[in-house]
Design a protein around this motif. Sequence first.
Motif, PDB file in Angstrom:
ATOM      1  N   GLU A 359       0.736  -1.192   0.005  1.00  0.00           N
ATOM      2  CA  GLU A 359      -0.022   0.026   0.157  1.00  0.00           C
ATOM      3  C   GLU A 359       0.848   1.055  -0.098  1.00  0.00           C
ATOM      4  O   GLU A 359       0.514   2.241  -0.698  1.00  0.00           O
ATOM      5  CB  GLU A 359      -0.974  -0.051   1.081  1.00  0.00           C
ATOM      6  CG  GLU A 359      -2.085  -1.039   1.248  1.00  0.00           C
ATOM      7  CD  GLU A 359      -1.515  -2.403   1.608  1.00  0.00           C
ATOM      8  OE1 GLU A 359      -1.998  -3.493   1.270  1.00  0.00           O
ATOM      9  OE2 GLU A 359      -0.372  -2.662   1.901  1.00  0.00           O
ATOM     10  N   GLU A 360       1.866   1.304   0.891  1.00  0.00           N
ATOM     11  CA  GLU A 360       2.932   2.331   0.844  1.00  0.00           C
ATOM     12  C   GLU A 360       3.410   2.591  -0.226  1.00  0.00           C
ATOM     13  O   GLU A 360       3.668   3.816  -0.835  1.00  0.00           O
ATOM     14  CB  GLU A 360       3.876   2.258   2.018  1.00  0.00           C
ATOM     15  CG  GLU A 360       4.624   3.496   2.323  1.00  0.00           C
ATOM     16  CD  GLU A 360       5.739   3.424   3.211  1.00  0.00           C
ATOM     17  OE1 GLU A 360       6.545   4.020   3.656  1.00  0.00           O
ATOM     18  OE2 GLU A 360       5.748   2.356   4.150  1.00  0.00           O
ATOM     19  N   THR A 361       3.835   1.572  -1.073  1.00  0.00           N
ATOM     20  CA  THR A 361       4.762   1.628  -2.219  1.00  0.00           C
ATOM     21  C   THR A 361       3.937   2.087  -3.313  1.00  0.00           C
ATOM     22  O   THR A 361       4.191   3.001  -4.151  1.00  0.00           O
ATOM     23  CB  THR A 361       5.214   0.290  -2.640  1.00  0.00           C
ATOM     24  OG1 THR A 361       6.062  -0.391  -1.650  1.00  0.00           O
ATOM     25  CG2 THR A 361       5.992   0.396  -3.772  1.00  0.00           C
ATOM     26  N   VAL A 362       2.799   1.825  -3.421  1.00  0.00           N
ATOM     27  CA  VAL A 362       1.572   2.299  -4.644  1.00  0.00           C
ATOM     28  C   VAL A 362       1.411   3.821  -4.119  1.00  0.00           C
ATOM     29  O   VAL A 362       1.431   4.384  -5.246  1.00  0.00           O
ATOM     30  CB  VAL A 362       0.352   1.258  -4.446  1.00  0.00           C
ATOM     31  CG1 VAL A 362      -0.665   2.148  -5.598  1.00  0.00           C
ATOM     32  CG2 VAL A 362       0.664  -0.125  -4.977  1.00  0.00           C
ATOM     33  N   GLU A 363       1.319   3.967  -2.979  1.00  0.00           N
ATOM     34  CA  GLU A 363       1.016   5.451  -2.622  1.00  0.00           C
ATOM     35  C   GLU A 363       2.253   6.149  -2.989  1.00  0.00           C
ATOM     36  O   GLU A 363       1.846   7.410  -3.642  1.00  0.00           O
ATOM     37  CB  GLU A 363       0.452   5.707  -1.129  1.00  0.00           C
ATOM     38  CG  GLU A 363       0.348   7.088  -0.791  1.00  0.00           C
ATOM     39  CD  GLU A 363       0.112   7.191   0.586  1.00  0.00           C
ATOM     40  OE1 GLU A 363      -0.260   8.460   1.020  1.00  0.00           O
ATOM     41  OE2 GLU A 363       0.064   6.195   1.301  1.00  0.00           O
ATOM     42  N   ARG A 364       3.160   5.886  -2.930  1.00  0.00           N
ATOM     43  CA  ARG A 364       4.444   6.722  -3.001  1.00  0.00           C
ATOM     44  C   ARG A 364       4.633   6.799  -4.637  1.00  0.00           C
ATOM     45  O   ARG A 364       5.189   8.091  -5.152  1.00  0.00           O
ATOM     46  CB  ARG A 364       5.784   6.129  -2.531  1.00  0.00           C
ATOM     47  CG  ARG A 364       5.854   6.275  -0.868  1.00  0.00           C
ATOM     48  CD  ARG A 364       5.812   7.706  -0.374  1.00  0.00           C
ATOM     49  NE  ARG A 364       7.228   8.012  -0.554  1.00  0.00           N
ATOM     50  CZ  ARG A 364       8.303   7.822   0.372  1.00  0.00           C
ATOM     51  NH1 ARG A 364       7.910   7.147   1.452  1.00  0.00           N
ATOM     52  NH2 ARG A 364       9.669   8.358   0.060  1.00  0.00           N
ATOM     53  N   LEU A 365       4.502   5.599  -5.238  1.00  0.00           N
ATOM     54  CA  LEU A 365       4.792   5.919  -6.640  1.00  0.00           C
ATOM     55  C   LEU A 365       3.719   6.764  -7.408  1.00  0.00           C
ATOM     56  O   LEU A 365       3.974   7.502  -8.298  1.00  0.00           O
ATOM     57  CB  LEU A 365       4.493   4.325  -7.324  1.00  0.00           C
ATOM     58  CG  LEU A 365       5.696   3.553  -7.303  1.00  0.00           C
ATOM     59  CD1 LEU A 365       5.292   2.114  -7.453  1.00  0.00           C
ATOM     60  CD2 LEU A 365       6.753   3.821  -8.168  1.00  0.00           C
ATOM     61  N   GLY A 366       2.325   6.825  -6.942  1.00  0.00           N
ATOM     62  CA  GLY A 366       1.501   7.638  -7.342  1.00  0.00           C
ATOM     63  C   GLY A 366       1.739   9.091  -7.079  1.00  0.00           C
ATOM     64  O   GLY A 366       1.611  10.093  -7.953  1.00  0.00           O
ATOM     65  N   GLN A 367       2.320   9.618  -5.762  1.00  0.00           N
ATOM     66  CA  GLN A 367       2.714  10.704  -5.550  1.00  0.00           C
ATOM     67  C   GLN A 367       3.873  11.213  -6.438  1.00  0.00           C
ATOM     68  O   GLN A 367       4.095  12.487  -7.129  1.00  0.00           O
ATOM     69  CB  GLN A 367       3.246  10.748  -4.227  1.00  0.00           C
ATOM     70  CG  GLN A 367       2.183  10.737  -3.394  1.00  0.00           C
ATOM     71  CD  GLN A 367       2.717  10.290  -1.647  1.00  0.00           C
ATOM     72  OE1 GLN A 367       3.868  10.473  -1.562  1.00  0.00           O
ATOM     73  NE2 GLN A 367       1.797  10.488  -0.700  1.00  0.00           N
ATOM     74  N   ALA A 368       4.809  10.313  -6.729  1.00  0.00           N
ATOM     75  CA  ALA A 368       5.764  10.645  -7.637  1.00  0.00           C
ATOM     76  C   ALA A 368       5.307  10.745  -9.093  1.00  0.00           C
ATOM     77  O   ALA A 368       5.926  11.705  -9.817  1.00  0.00           O
ATOM     78  CB  ALA A 368       6.814   9.342  -7.817  1.00  0.00           C
ATOM     79  N   GLY A 369       4.445  10.189  -9.538  1.00  0.00           N
ATOM     80  CA  GLY A 369       3.800  10.390 -10.966  1.00  0.00           C
ATOM     81  C   GLY A 369       3.295  11.748 -11.049  1.00  0.00           C
ATOM     82  O   GLY A 369       3.225  12.142 -12.133  1.00  0.00           O
ATOM     83  N   THR A 370       2.755  12.160  -9.759  1.00  0.00           N
ATOM     84  CA  THR A 370       2.222  13.567  -9.868  1.00  0.00           C
ATOM     85  C   THR A 370       3.120  14.583 -10.381  1.00  0.00           C
ATOM     86  O   THR A 370       2.865  15.651 -11.221  1.00  0.00           O
ATOM     87  CB  THR A 370       1.373  13.887  -8.758  1.00  0.00           C
ATOM     88  OG1 THR A 370       0.376  13.108  -8.329  1.00  0.00           O
ATOM     89  CG2 THR A 370       0.722  15.303  -8.690  1.00  0.00           C
TER      90      THR A 370
END
Length: 447
Positions: A359-370
């Motif tokens: 969950e944390e990995t997906v969240e951080r990847l999403g934030q980086a994508g922004t």
Amino acid sequence: MAGTKSRSSGNGKAGSPLLGKYELGPLLGRGTFAKVYRARCLAGGDPVAVKVLDKPELTATGMAARVLREVSAMRRLRHPNVLRLHEVLATRSKVYLVMELAPGGDLLSRLASLPTRRLPEHAARRVFAQLVSALVYSHARGVFHRDVKPQNVLLDAAGNLKVSDFGLAALLPPTAGGSPRDAAAEDDGRSGLLLNTACGTPAFTAPEVLRRKAYDGAKADAWSCGVILFVLLAGHLPFDDANIADMCRKAHRREYSVPSWVSPPARRLVSRLLDPNPATRLAVAELASHPWFKRSLSVDSQLGGLMGGQAERELAFQVPAALNAFDIISMSPGLDLSGLFVESRHAREKRFMTTASPEETVERLGQAGTKLGYFMVGKKGVERLPLGGLTGMVAMSMEMAEVSPELMLVELTLEGGDDDEVEEFGWEELRVELGDVVTAWHVCDEG
């Protein structure tokens, strides 16, 4: 083994050398988009089967995604009853899947050659046990076949089963520690692991799939196993109707008749598998404890049958351990076909290790994508991207696999975008944005 992308010629005709590695022999069979040849490895002389696919035809018809799915599924599986993928080769016009040879043909043809078109119960038990063993393993590896039928079950020279044709398989992350998922958690939809694609062969497909409802891939495969077991014992299909709607209604009403020669334990097992309610249907992983399987196969082996007395291995319903170093190597870019249908890859893939939660990995990847200008997509999103990508748009897909209870392997793949966009993608910036989520960053081989 590593796959190879080459610009060398390879015409894919019998009697011709293939990229200096294999000598093609006689044609074994053909399908709409592929031809399968018997071949010989020039290095060691070992016999193999080579599936030859026409790349432009696959691209034009949209079948490339199915080939990618088949290879992705087969590279996860290393089991004695699953057809082994040895190597992937490609030229500008052809894709070659080098696989284990199964000279015994398929199970349907073998049954058709018998006077009764069915097996004695002791032989059916051994055949079915090997099928179940392969599926228990596959499910624990996150691979759900979705087209289990006798035509996709091959036989080697010794008569052992080899499950094949994973083109319709659904791929989910392997289960923690290699143990089967909690089926109840999937059925209520809370886990997000239910499937939606209606696929398969109607006579062997679970009713919930035919009705286009969200379904559990493992329970759908269990239904198909029930149909195959019925065919092995009875010599005909339990539900056989040209009208799919009528066939589905018969399945829901359990309108089938088990022949009188089938034993009561086998009848009860068929009933548990052909249960139209997936919540109460017997799961594949539960079959080993069923009374029908507890009968000693050492007695059965003395009676002979299709399998030639393979008595001990069939009931080894082994659940695979978590990924080891060999499994990680097998997931290297050499067995990834995603680059075979485009001429340039330009650093489309990276992998890293992490101790963070999924969950944390997906969240951080999403934030980086922004910040970096890409968007995250799930499996279905990736499948909907046109082959070759979406010009001006770059998406990133992610797969995770457990290495140990505390360590995950994360594979990132850029989908879409033109070569310039991919070339300029900021992998180093992404690593910085992820920060301490990344334990070890792996640079994949490129080209």
